[in-house]
Design a protein around this motif. Structure first.
Motif, PDB file in Angstrom:
ATOM      1  N   LEU A 120     -10.117 -23.256  15.247  1.00 27.55           N
ATOM      2  CA  LEU A 120     -10.848 -23.184  13.973  1.00 27.55           C
ATOM      3  C   LEU A 120     -12.122 -22.334  14.006  1.00 27.55           C
ATOM      4  O   LEU A 120     -12.359 -21.567  13.071  1.00 27.55           O
ATOM      5  CB  LEU A 120     -11.197 -24.588  13.492  1.00 27.55           C
ATOM      6  N   PRO A 121     -12.989 -22.460  15.018  1.00 25.38           N
ATOM      7  CA  PRO A 121     -14.256 -21.721  14.967  1.00 25.38           C
ATOM      8  C   PRO A 121     -14.108 -20.208  14.878  1.00 25.38           C
ATOM      9  O   PRO A 121     -15.048 -19.513  14.485  1.00 25.38           O
ATOM     10  CB  PRO A 121     -14.955 -22.128  16.278  1.00 25.38           C
ATOM     11  N   ASN A 122     -12.936 -19.699  15.221  1.00 26.51           N
ATOM     12  CA  ASN A 122     -12.718 -18.247  15.209  1.00 26.51           C
ATOM     13  C   ASN A 122     -11.887 -17.780  14.016  1.00 26.51           C
ATOM     14  O   ASN A 122     -11.388 -16.656  14.013  1.00 26.51           O
ATOM     15  CB  ASN A 122     -12.011 -17.830  16.510  1.00 26.51           C
ATOM     16  N   ARG A 123     -11.789 -18.635  12.969  1.00 23.91           N
ATOM     17  CA  ARG A 123     -10.934 -18.311  11.834  1.00 23.91           C
ATOM     18  C   ARG A 123     -11.709 -17.923  10.577  1.00 23.91           C
ATOM     19  O   ARG A 123     -11.198 -18.053   9.466  1.00 23.91           O
ATOM     20  CB  ARG A 123      -9.970 -19.472  11.546  1.00 23.91           C
ATOM     21  N   GLY A 124     -12.928 -17.438  10.755  1.00 22.09           N
ATOM     22  CA  GLY A 124     -13.655 -16.853   9.634  1.00 22.09           C
ATOM     23  C   GLY A 124     -14.550 -17.821   8.888  1.00 22.09           C
ATOM     24  O   GLY A 124     -14.592 -19.026   9.175  1.00 22.09           O
ATOM     25  N   PRO A 125     -15.295 -17.299   7.894  1.00 14.81           N
ATOM     26  CA  PRO A 125     -16.323 -18.088   7.201  1.00 14.81           C
ATOM     27  C   PRO A 125     -15.782 -19.211   6.337  1.00 14.81           C
ATOM     28  O   PRO A 125     -16.514 -20.139   6.000  1.00 14.81           O
ATOM     29  CB  PRO A 125     -17.048 -17.036   6.335  1.00 14.81           C
ATOM     30  N   ARG A 126     -14.498 -19.161   5.943  1.00 14.73           N
ATOM     31  CA  ARG A 126     -13.934 -20.217   5.100  1.00 14.73           C
ATOM     32  C   ARG A 126     -13.379 -21.383   5.899  1.00 14.73           C
ATOM     33  O   ARG A 126     -13.024 -22.427   5.333  1.00 14.73           O
ATOM     34  CB  ARG A 126     -12.808 -19.648   4.226  1.00 14.73           C
ATOM     35  N   ALA A 127     -13.283 -21.228   7.217  1.00 20.13           N
ATOM     36  CA  ALA A 127     -12.556 -22.203   8.032  1.00 20.13           C
ATOM     37  C   ALA A 127     -13.154 -23.607   7.941  1.00 20.13           C
ATOM     38  O   ALA A 127     -12.427 -24.587   7.765  1.00 20.13           O
ATOM     39  CB  ALA A 127     -12.508 -21.744   9.487  1.00 20.13           C
ATOM     40  N   MET A 173     -17.107 -18.490  11.488  1.00 22.77           N
ATOM     41  CA  MET A 173     -17.677 -19.785  11.126  1.00 22.77           C
ATOM     42  C   MET A 173     -19.157 -19.794  11.477  1.00 22.77           C
ATOM     43  O   MET A 173     -19.576 -19.251  12.503  1.00 22.77           O
ATOM     44  CB  MET A 173     -16.953 -20.913  11.865  1.00 22.77           C
ATOM     45  N   ASP A 174     -19.950 -20.392  10.608  1.00 19.81           N
ATOM     46  CA  ASP A 174     -21.383 -20.503  10.832  1.00 19.81           C
ATOM     47  C   ASP A 174     -21.665 -21.243  12.144  1.00 19.81           C
ATOM     48  O   ASP A 174     -21.000 -22.233  12.458  1.00 19.81           O
ATOM     49  CB  ASP A 174     -22.018 -21.262   9.657  1.00 19.81           C
ATOM     50  N   PRO A 175     -22.642 -20.776  12.940  1.00 21.17           N
ATOM     51  CA  PRO A 175     -22.961 -21.450  14.206  1.00 21.17           C
ATOM     52  C   PRO A 175     -23.276 -22.933  14.044  1.00 21.17           C
ATOM     53  O   PRO A 175     -22.961 -23.741  14.918  1.00 21.17           O
ATOM     54  CB  PRO A 175     -24.182 -20.677  14.714  1.00 21.17           C
ATOM     55  N   VAL A 176     -23.907 -23.307  12.925  1.00 26.72           N
ATOM     56  CA  VAL A 176     -24.208 -24.718  12.692  1.00 26.72           C
ATOM     57  C   VAL A 176     -22.921 -25.531  12.560  1.00 26.72           C
ATOM     58  O   VAL A 176     -22.808 -26.645  13.079  1.00 26.72           O
ATOM     59  CB  VAL A 176     -25.073 -24.884  11.419  1.00 26.72           C
ATOM     60  N   HIS A 177     -21.933 -24.972  11.874  1.00 24.48           N
ATOM     61  CA  HIS A 177     -20.659 -25.660  11.703  1.00 24.48           C
ATOM     62  C   HIS A 177     -19.909 -25.750  13.025  1.00 24.48           C
ATOM     63  O   HIS A 177     -19.284 -26.782  13.321  1.00 24.48           O
ATOM     64  CB  HIS A 177     -19.805 -24.935  10.654  1.00 24.48           C
ATOM     65  N   LYS A 178     -19.960 -24.686  13.811  1.00 22.76           N
ATOM     66  CA  LYS A 178     -19.324 -24.729  15.132  1.00 22.76           C
ATOM     67  C   LYS A 178     -19.931 -25.831  15.987  1.00 22.76           C
ATOM     68  O   LYS A 178     -19.218 -26.597  16.645  1.00 22.76           O
ATOM     69  CB  LYS A 178     -19.504 -23.372  15.837  1.00 22.76           C
ATOM     70  N   ASP A 179     -21.257 -25.900  15.983  1.00 20.31           N
ATOM     71  CA  ASP A 179     -21.941 -26.917  16.782  1.00 20.31           C
ATOM     72  C   ASP A 179     -21.593 -28.322  16.295  1.00 20.31           C
ATOM     73  O   ASP A 179     -21.439 -29.255  17.092  1.00 20.31           O
ATOM     74  CB  ASP A 179     -23.455 -26.683  16.716  1.00 20.31           C
ATOM     75  N   LEU A 180     -21.477 -28.487  14.969  1.00 15.22           N
ATOM     76  CA  LEU A 180     -21.143 -29.795  14.408  1.00 15.22           C
ATOM     77  C   LEU A 180     -19.751 -30.243  14.870  1.00 15.22           C
ATOM     78  O   LEU A 180     -19.566 -31.401  15.277  1.00 15.22           O
ATOM     79  CB  LEU A 180     -21.182 -29.719  12.879  1.00 15.22           C
ATOM     80  N   LEU A 181     -18.773 -29.350  14.813  1.00 21.75           N
ATOM     81  CA  LEU A 181     -17.425 -29.700  15.259  1.00 21.75           C
ATOM     82  C   LEU A 181     -17.407 -30.000  16.755  1.00 21.75           C
ATOM     83  O   LEU A 181     -16.709 -30.925  17.204  1.00 21.75           O
ATOM     84  CB  LEU A 181     -16.446 -28.570  14.941  1.00 21.75           C
ATOM     85  N   LYS A 213      -3.834 -33.739  22.021  1.00 19.53           N
ATOM     86  CA  LYS A 213      -3.789 -32.326  22.417  1.00 19.53           C
ATOM     87  C   LYS A 213      -3.671 -31.416  21.201  1.00 19.53           C
ATOM     88  O   LYS A 213      -4.237 -30.314  21.194  1.00 19.53           O
ATOM     89  CB  LYS A 213      -2.628 -32.099  23.380  1.00 19.53           C
ATOM     90  N   MET A 214      -2.954 -31.874  20.162  1.00 16.24           N
ATOM     91  CA  MET A 214      -2.885 -31.098  18.926  1.00 16.24           C
ATOM     92  C   MET A 214      -4.262 -30.980  18.291  1.00 16.24           C
ATOM     93  O   MET A 214      -4.655 -29.910  17.811  1.00 16.24           O
ATOM     94  CB  MET A 214      -1.894 -31.738  17.953  1.00 16.24           C
ATOM     95  N   ASN A 215      -5.008 -32.086  18.273  1.00 21.89           N
ATOM     96  CA  ASN A 215      -6.367 -32.067  17.719  1.00 21.89           C
ATOM     97  C   ASN A 215      -7.258 -31.100  18.491  1.00 21.89           C
ATOM     98  O   ASN A 215      -8.012 -30.317  17.891  1.00 21.89           O
ATOM     99  CB  ASN A 215      -6.967 -33.476  17.758  1.00 21.89           C
ATOM    100  N   LEU A 216      -7.192 -31.173  19.808  1.00 18.20           N
ATOM    101  CA  LEU A 216      -8.017 -30.292  20.641  1.00 18.20           C
ATOM    102  C   LEU A 216      -7.667 -28.825  20.411  1.00 18.20           C
ATOM    103  O   LEU A 216      -8.555 -27.964  20.329  1.00 18.20           O
ATOM    104  CB  LEU A 216      -7.837 -30.645  22.118  1.00 18.20           C
ATOM    105  N   LYS A 217      -6.383 -28.539  20.308  1.00 15.57           N
ATOM    106  CA  LYS A 217      -5.961 -27.154  20.090  1.00 15.57           C
ATOM    107  C   LYS A 217      -6.459 -26.639  18.736  1.00 15.57           C
ATOM    108  O   LYS A 217      -6.951 -25.515  18.627  1.00 15.57           O
ATOM    109  CB  LYS A 217      -4.432 -27.045  20.173  1.00 15.57           C
ATOM    110  N   LEU A 218      -6.350 -27.473  17.698  1.00  9.11           N
ATOM    111  CA  LEU A 218      -6.829 -27.064  16.384  1.00  9.11           C
ATOM    112  C   LEU A 218      -8.336 -26.816  16.408  1.00  9.11           C
ATOM    113  O   LEU A 218      -8.818 -25.806  15.870  1.00  9.11           O
ATOM    114  CB  LEU A 218      -6.496 -28.128  15.337  1.00  9.11           C
ATOM    115  N   LEU A 219      -9.090 -27.708  17.048  1.00  8.26           N
ATOM    116  CA  LEU A 219     -10.545 -27.556  17.112  1.00  8.26           C
ATOM    117  C   LEU A 219     -10.945 -26.353  17.958  1.00  8.26           C
ATOM    118  O   LEU A 219     -12.039 -25.808  17.791  1.00  8.26           O
ATOM    119  CB  LEU A 219     -11.188 -28.833  17.670  1.00  8.26           C
ATOM    120  N   PHE A 240      -2.065 -27.744   5.291  1.00  7.56           N
ATOM    121  CA  PHE A 240      -3.061 -27.323   4.302  1.00  7.56           C
ATOM    122  C   PHE A 240      -3.806 -26.078   4.789  1.00  7.56           C
ATOM    123  O   PHE A 240      -4.024 -25.134   4.005  1.00  7.56           O
ATOM    124  CB  PHE A 240      -4.059 -28.455   4.047  1.00  7.56           C
ATOM    125  N   LEU A 241      -4.189 -26.061   6.058  1.00  9.15           N
ATOM    126  CA  LEU A 241      -4.911 -24.903   6.591  1.00  9.15           C
ATOM    127  C   LEU A 241      -4.021 -23.657   6.618  1.00  9.15           C
ATOM    128  O   LEU A 241      -4.508 -22.540   6.436  1.00  9.15           O
ATOM    129  CB  LEU A 241      -5.445 -25.217   7.993  1.00  9.15           C
TER     130      LEU A 241
END
Length: 212
Positions: free
Chosen positions: A61-68, A1-9, A52-58, A29-30
């Motif tokens: 996600l940042p480590n799931r590639g450029p499409r994440a 994932m792009d660093p900008v997107h990681k920072d945004l999340l 806790k589900m939201n936190l786990k997903l977030l 969906f994911l």
């Protein structure tokens, strides 16, 4: 994932944790889009509370590639479009703030790792290939119509593309992009795509993934 997107999340973690319900549509969906593995779906859904589900997903996600990030935006568009709009508004503000200094100081090649990526001048007049447009179609979420309309594709043409590919978002978007390239000829350049992506609030780093 792009660093900008990681920072945004990361910046919007509190909002997302308070307002999201990921188990009904977002996680399935994911998984459907091959962003999450079956084990990761189980890991998220085994958490004891929605928060806790939201936190786990977030966290995953940042480590799931450029499409994440882009697939996450598509998932939000299903039931939480207002959250998607909030994220994209912030992303657009960041892009506009950093774009002028980025263009003056760097022109990283595709695959570079700068926080703010812009299309190198040497590629601006390139006409995207079928494969590159297919990659772009897979990355565009709910913004695809805004991008295509900014490119000059008519609402009637977009309707026909949807009618011809009712079961495939990727097929609809790709058909519209191919139609744009055919109608514009030598003017259907990556630079023109970049402008329309920015106008629709899509981060320009999408093109970096397209040109891999």
């Amino acid at each position: 994932m792009d660093p900008v997107h990681k920072d945004l999340l990361r910046k919007h973690t509190l909002d997302l944790c308070e307002d999201l319900l990921v188990s009904d549509t977002i996680v399935p969906f994911l998984y459907q889009e091959d962003i999450l593995t079956a084990a990761q779906v189980d890991e998220v859904q085994s958490q004891s509370t929605d928060r806790k589900m939201n936190l786990k997903l977030l966290d995953i996600l940042p480590n799931r590639g450029p499409r994440a990030f882009h697939c996450f935006m598509q998932a939000l568009d299903l039931e939480f479009s207002w959250l998607k709009d909030r994220l994209l508004l912030d992303l657009r503000a960041r892009t506009e703030t950093g774009s002028s200094c980025s263009r003056l100081n760097e022109t990283p090649a595709p695959g570079g790792h700068g926080d703010i990526w812009c299309l190198p001048c040497s590629l601006g007049q390139k006409i995207p290939s079928d494969q590159e447009l297919s990659r772009l179609a897979s990355l565009l979420g709910g913004e695809w119509e805004a991008v295509l309309m900014d490119l000059g594709v008519s609402a009637a043409a977009l309707y026909r593309c949807r009618a011809d590919h009712t079961l495939s978002h990727h097929g609809t978007t790709l058909a519209a992009l191919l139609l744009w390239r055919q109608s514009e000829g030598k003017n259907a350049t990556l630079h023109r795509l970049e402008r329309s992506l920015q106008a629709a609030g899509v981060h320009p780093s999408v093109l970096k993934d397209v040109l891999l």
